[in-house]
Design an enzyme around this catalytic site. Structure first.
Site, short mmCIF file in Angstrom:
data_model
loop_
_atom_site.label_atom_id
_atom_site.label_comp_id
_atom_site.label_asym_id
_atom_site.label_seq_id
_atom_site.Cartn_x
_atom_site.Cartn_y
_atom_site.Cartn_z
N SER A 146 6.30 4.59 -0.37
CA SER A 146 5.82 5.46 0.72
C SER A 146 6.81 6.59 1.00
O SER A 146 7.97 6.52 0.57
CB SER A 146 5.68 4.60 1.99
OG SER A 146 5.60 5.40 3.15
N TYR A 159 7.47 -0.75 9.13
CA TYR A 159 6.90 -0.24 7.88
C TYR A 159 7.97 0.48 7.05
O TYR A 159 8.09 0.26 5.84
CB TYR A 159 5.77 0.72 8.24
CG TYR A 159 4.97 1.27 7.09
CD1 TYR A 159 5.23 2.55 6.59
CD2 TYR A 159 3.93 0.55 6.52
CE1 TYR A 159 4.49 3.07 5.56
CE2 TYR A 159 3.17 1.08 5.49
CZ TYR A 159 3.45 2.34 5.01
OH TYR A 159 2.71 2.86 3.97
#
Ligand code: NAP
Ligand code: GCO
Length: 265
Positions: A146, A159
């Site tokens: 990510s 996250y």
């Protein structure tokens, strides 16, 4: 270079959490290059919908119900796939969740749940698949990282911690198993239009774009959100023999976000 370097004929690919979204798009691209597709989801209903969606694309995908955080279930899944479909040549650790909560308001339980799916599960699934790859003489692991493998932002502490850890797990698998002709790399998508980011793109009551939508467009040189299909080509590359000497690399597919300070006033 061998003209078939980007082909995946005869290969079995497991894409986790691939009933829809990025996983579904990557699986479609791998199938287009000749791979046999295996995928899992937590709910039978979604697995059934996924099988039907693949069939609409002319792909006979093998769908299984499996929670990637459950080690016993994952080991049983891999054994079943090896028996029913074949030894897994390509693993895409795609399944993931996000919880957008300011850190001081986030419970340890919520933090742990994100870490469990986004970091512990890629460890569990990779550990289950690597022995078969070793016996077969090699394999490909692609971890879906990510922007948050490199950057932080408000409300995504769990996250970002998970995706930062996944970047280093990728490098460690590459280091530990490269000698067995296993290449482990990551794909770091930018901001992609999927259900996961739908809340960030909601049209406002006055019909204007969501402030975050405008923010991301100003941070992306391509001046657009990515489509899940933008990840297909990079995934085929990292799943194919064209990338046999690429190992421990995170390939960012972000329209240029990481290269760009942001649109000047
Ligand atoms: P999504 O639309 O939310 O899809 C996530 C998929 O993972 C769903 O099929 C979901 O199944 C599955 N899943 C979640 N927890 C699972 C579990 N415990 N076991 C098995 N399957 C599970 O997300 P996405 O946007 O496609 O993202 C896919 C991956 O790309 C994630 O790892 C995400 O972090 C990453 N990513 C996304 C973006 C983006 O902008 N969209 C950018 C960078 C990275 P259920 O529906 O049953 O929960
Ligand atoms: C967020 C978004 C991002 C994307 C992706 C960016 O809330 O910031 O969900 O985290 O999902 O990970 O690469």
């Amino acid at each position: 270079m061998n003209q078939n370097a980007f082909r995946l004929d005869g290969k079995v690919a497991l894409v986790t959490g691939a009933s829809y979204g990025i996983g579904f798009a990557i699986a479609n691209a791998l199938a287009g290059a000749g791979a046999t597709i295996v995928f899992n989801d937590i709910k039978q209903e979604l697995v059934d919908k996924g099988v039907a969606a693949y069939a609409e694309k002319g792909i006979k995908a093998h769908g299984y119900v499996c929670d990637v955080t459950d080690e016993d279930a994952v080991n049983a899944l891999v054994a079943k796939v090896e028996q029913e479909v074949g030894v897994i040549d390509i693993l895409v650790n795609n399944a993931g969740i996000i919880k957008r909560i300011p850190m001081l308001e986030m419970s340890a339980k919520d933090f742990r749940q994100v870490i469990d799916v986004d970091l512990n599960a890629p460890f569990i699934v990779s550990k289950a698949v690597i022995p078969g790859m070793m016996k077969k003489g090699g394999g490909k692991i692609i971890n879906i990282c990510s922007m948050m493998s490199e950057l932080g932002r408000e409300t995504v502490s769990a996250y970002a911690a998970a995706k930062g850890g996944l970047k280093m797990l990728t490098k460690n698998i590459a280091s530990e198993y490269g000698q067995y002709n296993i290449q482990c790399n990551g794909i770091g998508p930018g901001y992609i239009a999927t259900p996961q980011t739908a809340p960030l793109r909601e049209v406002q009551p006055d019909g204007s774009k969501h402030p975050f939508d405008q923010f991301i467009l100003a941070k992306t040189p391509a001046n657009r959100w990515g489509e899940a299909s933008d990840l297909g080509g990079p995934a085929v590359f990292l799943a194919s023999s064209a990338s046999d000497f690429v190992n421990g690399h995170i390939l960012y597919v972000d329209g240029g976000i990481l290269a760009y300070i942001g649109k000047q006033p």
